[in-house]
Scaffold this motif. Structure first.
Motif, short mmCIF file in Angstrom:
data_model
loop_
_atom_site.label_atom_id
_atom_site.label_comp_id
_atom_site.label_asym_id
_atom_site.label_seq_id
_atom_site.Cartn_x
_atom_site.Cartn_y
_atom_site.Cartn_z
N SER A 211 7.52 15.06 -3.98
CA SER A 211 8.69 14.21 -3.71
C SER A 211 8.29 13.29 -2.56
O SER A 211 7.56 13.71 -1.66
N THR A 212 8.75 12.05 -2.58
CA THR A 212 8.23 11.07 -1.61
C THR A 212 9.33 10.39 -0.82
O THR A 212 10.47 10.27 -1.29
N TRP A 213 8.98 9.93 0.34
CA TRP A 213 9.86 9.08 1.16
C TRP A 213 9.01 8.32 2.18
O TRP A 213 7.91 8.74 2.51
N GLN A 214 9.54 7.18 2.59
CA GLN A 214 8.94 6.45 3.71
C GLN A 214 9.74 6.82 4.95
O GLN A 214 10.97 6.66 4.94
N ASP A 215 9.08 7.30 5.99
CA ASP A 215 9.86 7.74 7.14
C ASP A 215 10.28 6.56 8.02
O ASP A 215 9.93 5.40 7.73
N ALA A 216 11.00 6.86 9.07
CA ALA A 216 11.61 5.81 9.90
C ALA A 216 10.58 5.01 10.69
O ALA A 216 10.92 4.00 11.30
N ALA A 217 9.30 5.44 10.66
CA ALA A 217 8.24 4.70 11.35
C ALA A 217 7.34 3.96 10.37
O ALA A 217 6.34 3.38 10.77
N GLY A 218 7.68 4.03 9.07
CA GLY A 218 6.84 3.35 8.08
C GLY A 218 5.70 4.21 7.57
O GLY A 218 4.86 3.75 6.81
N ASN A 219 5.65 5.48 7.97
CA ASN A 219 4.67 6.40 7.39
C ASN A 219 5.11 6.77 5.98
O ASN A 219 6.30 7.05 5.74
N ALA B 224 0.84 -1.20 0.00
CA ALA B 224 0.00 0.00 0.00
C ALA B 224 0.88 1.26 0.00
O ALA B 224 0.61 2.22 -0.72
N ASN B 225 1.95 1.23 0.79
CA ASN B 225 2.87 2.38 0.79
C ASN B 225 3.44 2.65 -0.61
O ASN B 225 3.54 3.79 -1.06
N ALA B 226 3.79 1.55 -1.28
CA ALA B 226 4.39 1.71 -2.62
C ALA B 226 3.39 2.34 -3.59
O ALA B 226 3.73 3.23 -4.39
N LEU B 227 2.13 1.91 -3.49
CA LEU B 227 1.10 2.44 -4.38
C LEU B 227 0.83 3.91 -4.07
O LEU B 227 0.72 4.75 -4.97
N VAL B 228 0.74 4.22 -2.77
CA VAL B 228 0.50 5.61 -2.36
C VAL B 228 1.66 6.50 -2.81
O VAL B 228 1.45 7.63 -3.29
N ALA B 229 2.89 5.97 -2.70
CA ALA B 229 4.06 6.75 -3.12
C ALA B 229 3.98 7.07 -4.61
O ALA B 229 4.30 8.18 -5.06
N GLN B 230 3.52 6.08 -5.38
CA GLN B 230 3.39 6.29 -6.83
C GLN B 230 2.36 7.38 -7.12
O GLN B 230 2.59 8.28 -7.95
N TRP B 231 1.23 7.34 -6.41
CA TRP B 231 0.20 8.37 -6.62
C TRP B 231 0.69 9.75 -6.16
O TRP B 231 0.37 10.76 -6.76
N MET B 232 1.49 9.77 -5.09
CA MET B 232 2.07 11.04 -4.64
C MET B 232 2.99 11.62 -5.71
O MET B 232 2.96 12.82 -6.01
N THR B 233 3.80 10.73 -6.28
CA THR B 233 4.73 11.17 -7.33
C THR B 233 3.95 11.74 -8.52
O THR B 233 4.29 12.80 -9.06
N GLU B 234 2.90 11.02 -8.91
CA GLU B 234 2.08 11.50 -10.04
C GLU B 234 1.45 12.86 -9.73
O GLU B 234 1.18 13.64 -10.64
#
Lengths: 410, 410
Positions: free
Chosen positions: A50-58, A36-46
């Motif tokens: 700019s995207t990142w997963q933080d140290a807590a998995g957010n 789900a994080n990967a998919l959300v990151a893709q939609w954020m990029t679109e």
């Protein structure tokens, strides 16, 4: 396809990422969380972030303001679920935040702050029994005792972090400083029927209820169902049943909301008097004093019932969150946003449910926009929102962000 | 070592044959059942009986009367247990029966009937949820539907028979004909506090309670604990709790004994209103009419509670045994036996618990001797009897057999 159609489709797509066939369950630090994080990151990029997963998995995304490095207005919600969940609680708020950021990006408007979207990793607490882990990490209110919390399979939170590819030692990297934040706005389904009953689509949230949760145990003595006459019985279940009925009566009396969600009798033989009952209490109210007054009445009632029946009553607090008021300035901006959709006098009421904002409020001011849901149903596959309401929420949320910008004095 | 010491030691020895370390559990057709049968057969042989394991797994022993092939007076009880059981419920009755047969064998008395001792294979119904399987086989009231009953591991009763070395097709070999039987006598701990409260050791049982058992379900609607106001709730647990309290009130009112031994709320989330509760009801009384009158009141109360709360109430009967009266002639013999121990006016009352006699009564007349147990406790490791009471029970049981013989007219 309209932006609203896209948001609705993405809710469906996220709902397909589940650890159980035929129902939606996606818990903290699971393989489905990663997907789900990967998919959300893709939609954020679109959307231009700019995207990142933080140290807590957010999962985070950022749109710079009129210059790089400005403090950020956070928009967000969570992407974890309860067991057998609906598809809008949390996820809809994340997708609306991405859609608003995308609109502002495309419009070329230069905000006086950065916009950040956060898809919190854990709000429900389904896996480790401790809620708001994602937002508590962001707020820097993490407690290292939590590393030894275990899930149903005995996996500790620390092990789950490592399995997910996160390093517990790096967790402080997820902490945010107040001076780097402008505030936090979240759109969420109401999870109640107030808007529907009033035939309204959107509301300003005034505060988030304070909740306290307890693990309760009533202990009596197991015995043979036939052989033990009533004057000899110490039946833990009849005692617990009286307590459950009293919790409802006293909650109504004090204007609070008390729920016993779990209850099980032991040893559980059909012809054995229950010697022990384990149950839970979730008590919430608009004001902490009102909630604690009700609790005092419940404890007194439980002690009276147990004394009369020769039972022992034990309680253990497992969660406590005091009521969190929303920020007046941000509430004004949410109200402005709702008025932009044609509703001249937005409804305003308190949230009976807890939200990520409860944790985020420790580091920055917060406010929330509520969206009507069918029958007030949530935490259930029947969770449903109207597309027209989602469209209105998108417009209101965008307008609220612009209203925050208009009033912003760095 | 006295005969009583031997009986007590054998109770301890049987209690050591358990499928779980640290507690006593020995269920139908388990390896522990086989070991217990072998040990009981050895003790029967030592007492002078010829032995066999019948087609249902009951361990049997026979002492011929004044000529071979006479009808038999059955003495017995069961050797299976509940989970985390005491060591006297059932087993003590088997061992006293063996001791009585041994005394009569050694005395050289020639009875006008054969004596048979039966260690029933299943009375509690712990493994397959269906009680009295051993005694129902003996009584010829077997139902072939039971072959497909399954235990907690999904093993069918038919498979368990085969694993034990029994052939389901040969089961009718365990059936006994009325004309081959004189009656059935059983000694059992009282499983209640009546004897202890009266400071008496032994009692004549007048009848065995009729019990009916039901699986009950209350269905409401799950919902978010915070978001669902009281007027919208269909909380299955508060409804079930009211029903549990009513079951106690109505049982007391009608002089019956109602027990809810199992109850669990679903889905069981701490912040989710229970949408379904599954629970059990065991209702017993001295007379069937009294029991069924109470049931009618309980159903009416449950329907009223559920209608008021928008819930659905479903019930499914899973067990029914009508009250079984003891035979007047055999009761007289038990009374004679108790008087032989010095108690001139034996107490007589009904058994609140079910016993193998309920099934055996379908094929021959029955009676029972009750023995005081500490605190009325049974189905629990605290189960306890005084050695002096066991000694009295042994004498009374032997004297009762001789009294049956004295009155016997073939």
């Amino acid at each position: 396809m309209t932006e609203t159609d896209l948001v609705m489709d993405r809710c469906d797509e996220l709902a397909s990422i589940s650890s159980r066939p035929g129902l939606l369950e996606r818990v903290h630090l699971s393989p489905e969380h990663k997907a789900a994080n990967a998919l959300v990151a893709q939609w954020m990029t679109e959307a231009g972030l700019s995207t990142w997963q933080d140290a807590a998995g957010n999962q985070c995304g950022r749109l710079e303001g009129r210059e790089p490095g400005l403090p950020a207005l956070l928009l967000g919600s969570h992407i974890d679920t309860v067991r057998d969940a609906g598809r809008y609680d949390g996820m809809l708020g994340v997708l609306l935040a991405i859609a608003v950021a995308g609109r502002i990006h495309r419009s070329g408007i230069e905000l006086p702050f950065a916009l950040e979207v956060v898809a919190f990793s854990d709000e429900e607490g389904t896996r480790f029994g401790m809620a708001l882990l994602g937002s508590r990490a962001l707020a820097g209110t993490w407690n290292d005792d939590w590393w030894s919390l275990t899930d149903g399979d005995g996996i500790t939170l620390a092990e789950a972090f490592q399995d997910f590819g996160l390093d517990p030692a790096r967790l402080p990297g997820a902490f945010r400083r107040s001076e780097d934040l402008v505030g936090y706005l979240e759109t969420h389904i109401e999870q109640g029927p107030i808007l529907e009953d009033a035939d309204r689509r959107l509301a300003v949230v005034t505060s988030i209820a304070g909740a306290r949760r307890f693990a309760l145990t009533i202990t009596g003595k197991a015995g043979h169902a036939g052989g033990t006459p009533y004057d000899r019985r110490r039946d833990a279940l009849v005692g617990a049943s009286e307590v459950v009925v009293e919790i409802e009566r006293l909650s109504k009396l004090t204007g609070t909301i008390g729920t016993v969600g779990r209850l099980q009798a032991f040893p559980g033989g059909i012809n054995v008097i229950p010697g022990r009952v384990e149950f839970s209490l979730d008590l919430r109210a608009e004001f902490d004093g009102q909630r604690d007054e009700c609790l005092a009445l419940v404890w007194a009632a439980a002690e009276e019932i147990c004394a009369r029946r020769g039972l022992r009553f034990d309680r253990h607090e497992i969660y406590r969150a005091d009521a969190v008021p929303c920020d007046p300035g941000l509430m004004r901006a949410i109200g402005t946003g709702i008025r932009a959709t044609g509703d001249e006098s937005p409804m305003a009421f308190w949230s009976r449910a807890g939200h990520d904002g409860v944790a985020v409020a420790d580091v920055t001011r917060i406010a929330m926009l509520f969206l009507r849901c069918r029958g007030g149903v949530s935490h259930h596959p029947d969770e449903h929102v109207k597309k027209a309401d989602v469209a209105a929420a998108l417009d209101a949320f965008e307008a609220a962000v612009l209203a925050v910008a208009a009033e912003y004095r760095p």
